[in-house]
Design an enzyme around this catalytic site. Sequence first.
Site, mmCIF file in Angstrom:
data_model
loop_
_atom_site.group_PDB
_atom_site.id
_atom_site.type_symbol
_atom_site.label_atom_id
_atom_site.label_comp_id
_atom_site.label_asym_id
_atom_site.label_seq_id
_atom_site.Cartn_x
_atom_site.Cartn_y
_atom_site.Cartn_z
ATOM 1 N N SER A 41 0.454 44.976 -2.880
ATOM 2 C CA SER A 41 -0.001 45.189 -4.501
ATOM 3 C C SER A 41 1.640 45.624 -4.907
ATOM 4 O O SER A 41 1.320 45.913 -5.892
ATOM 5 C CB SER A 41 -0.513 46.047 -3.839
ATOM 6 O OG SER A 41 -2.044 46.011 -3.964
ATOM 7 N N LYS A 44 1.678 44.138 -8.332
ATOM 8 C CA LYS A 44 1.012 44.646 -10.281
ATOM 9 C C LYS A 44 2.025 45.172 -10.411
ATOM 10 O O LYS A 44 1.906 45.523 -11.666
ATOM 11 C CB LYS A 44 -0.358 46.082 -9.242
ATOM 12 C CG LYS A 44 -0.524 45.306 -8.642
ATOM 13 C CD LYS A 44 -1.969 46.205 -8.601
ATOM 14 C CE LYS A 44 -3.684 45.471 -7.694
ATOM 15 N NZ LYS A 44 -3.480 44.978 -6.264
ATOM 16 N N SER A 101 -4.506 51.073 -7.890
ATOM 17 C CA SER A 101 -4.516 49.298 -7.492
ATOM 18 C C SER A 101 -5.172 48.831 -7.101
ATOM 19 O O SER A 101 -5.173 47.639 -6.017
ATOM 20 C CB SER A 101 -3.256 49.721 -6.109
ATOM 21 O OG SER A 101 -3.130 48.436 -5.671
#
Length: 639
Positions: A41, A44, A101
């Site tokens: 993640s 992101k 997230s």
Amino acid sequence: MIGILLFVPAQAAPFAAIVIDARTGETLYEKNADARLNPASLTKMMTLYITFQEIEAGRLSLDSKITVSKHAAGQPPSRLGLKPGQKIALRYLIRAAAVKSANDAATTIGEAIGGTEAAFAKRMTRTAKQLGMTNTTFRNANGLTAEGHLSSARDMTTLGRHLFYDFPQYYNIFSRRTADAGVAEVRNTNSRFLDAYEGADGIKTGYTGAAGFNLTASAQRGNKRIIATVFGGASTAARNAKMIELMDLGFGIAKNRVDEQKPVAPEAPTDALIASAEPEIDVPDAEGGSAKTLRISGAVSVSPRPKPRPSTPQVPDDIAIAMAESIEGALAEATAESAPEGTLDFQAEAIAAAPTDAETDAAVALALAEAPTEAPAGTLDAQAIALADDTLPEMPAEEATLDAEAVAVAEGTLPETGSDGTLDAQALVIADATPTDPLEDSPLAALKPPARPEDLPNNSPADAPVELAVAEPQPTPELVMTDAGEPLAEDIALADTTDALPEVTDVETVAGAANATPPPTELATAMITTPRKAPIFDSAEPALEEPAAEDQEVVVVMSTSGGRHFGVNVGNFPSRYDAERALLKTALAESATLNDGLRKISQKDGTWHANFMGLTEDQADLACRRLHARAIPCETLSP
């Protein structure tokens, strides 16, 4: 036969780490920093970076409504819980992707910007190259494991530094413990590290089975800022413990004072560049990418027919005849014999020949030499001969002919007088005429300034013209008579004074004895003033008035504090230098609200407190809100 079962633990994700000084980008520690691993993640961060680019470019706003697709809503956890067809503001998607997230929120953002997630992933890879992330390729917007979706600890640290410097107005989103995501209140996945480490303010966590526990973190202490990245942590606690160790190492190595070197932010692509991007990701020499080879053949498949030669244009018959006649005429003139001398044709030929200056002088001299010496009287030839021989006859002036005038002008013997109406009289008038001012007969004559003595030639001789200003006419005073028929003594004195003035006309120029003028009228005599340097019009004496009574001055004592009993604290520091530096930087960053504040440093318990005092309550609250938006600590001080 005895069977033995061996339990082999799952293979741990590869470990990588790096620590840099955010102010300069200098690497303070690294281990496997360039290994291409699964970023999870941490992806992101790039999704949000491109989102901030679009907002700054004006193509999106925080209030833009985004429609959730079926593909985005079907992403695996972590999720915000979006539904297909749902419309949601972009600000809520940003909060969900940065704080919780959420994979569905990140995918919705990517599809809104790129059209498809694949097209958006290609832009992510291209932007990574612009930022200097040489070991990164993206396949999606959320970081779920995919073939070819790889990055490195060094690249993610570089991305975190760009987020901090390129978009400081949005950076504080990464330090929020909770946030309103529209459909739910979300909690930060990085809350444990933010609460455990002093000065920590971001940035992003990540986890997948292939990646392990990842974290890119940033913290500031004093004037030092450290950014570090960990890949392949065994657990959240182990990852956070390793990050604290790396952060302490960075703060211990980093220099206290360095010249800040901000990274260069790339320009966001235009709509045309985004639209022309192919939906597939083609990154040469990158793992999981593909390269294209274009083969161009230069062989000629079709032989083009050559262009025809231009045809010669045909000249019409009438134009051809006219051209032939012009040519024949030119040939005839060139071969014709010269005209006899003394004829007009000969003179025309001589003029057309256009001789040079020397030839012209010779021709003129020859023509004068051969000119006739006699001509009938009264003709132009006779006058020309007389002028050439300087034998113009003397004519009496009384005949009033042009010849007589010419003779008189040439010899300088114009008579001083002449009969009225003759040319002689007119010439005398012209010769004796004195220049006049075009304003002398105008009502504006009174505005003409008088002559000054220093402006007259030869220190103003006695016979020099004197310029007089004609003032506005005033009525002649009437004499008041007594009962016996005698004027009063005052009027007699006034009359004597008037008679004593010099005799001049009401014209501005007096030429002297040669130009006699009629006796002055009483009105003109009364208007004569003596030349002087002062203005034409004397200033009027104002009538004396009684002084006005002075207004009483009232002194009012008022308080100037204006309720400015509040202040803000922007941090506590180990030295006075650090506190002064923090005050200066904060004043420059937030001059709009702190410009009226008084910078004050106080010491308590061995700590230096950096404060802005003398603010109103509203100013203090507004200053803290704006400073918190910039990730600058701030605390309101009340009286």
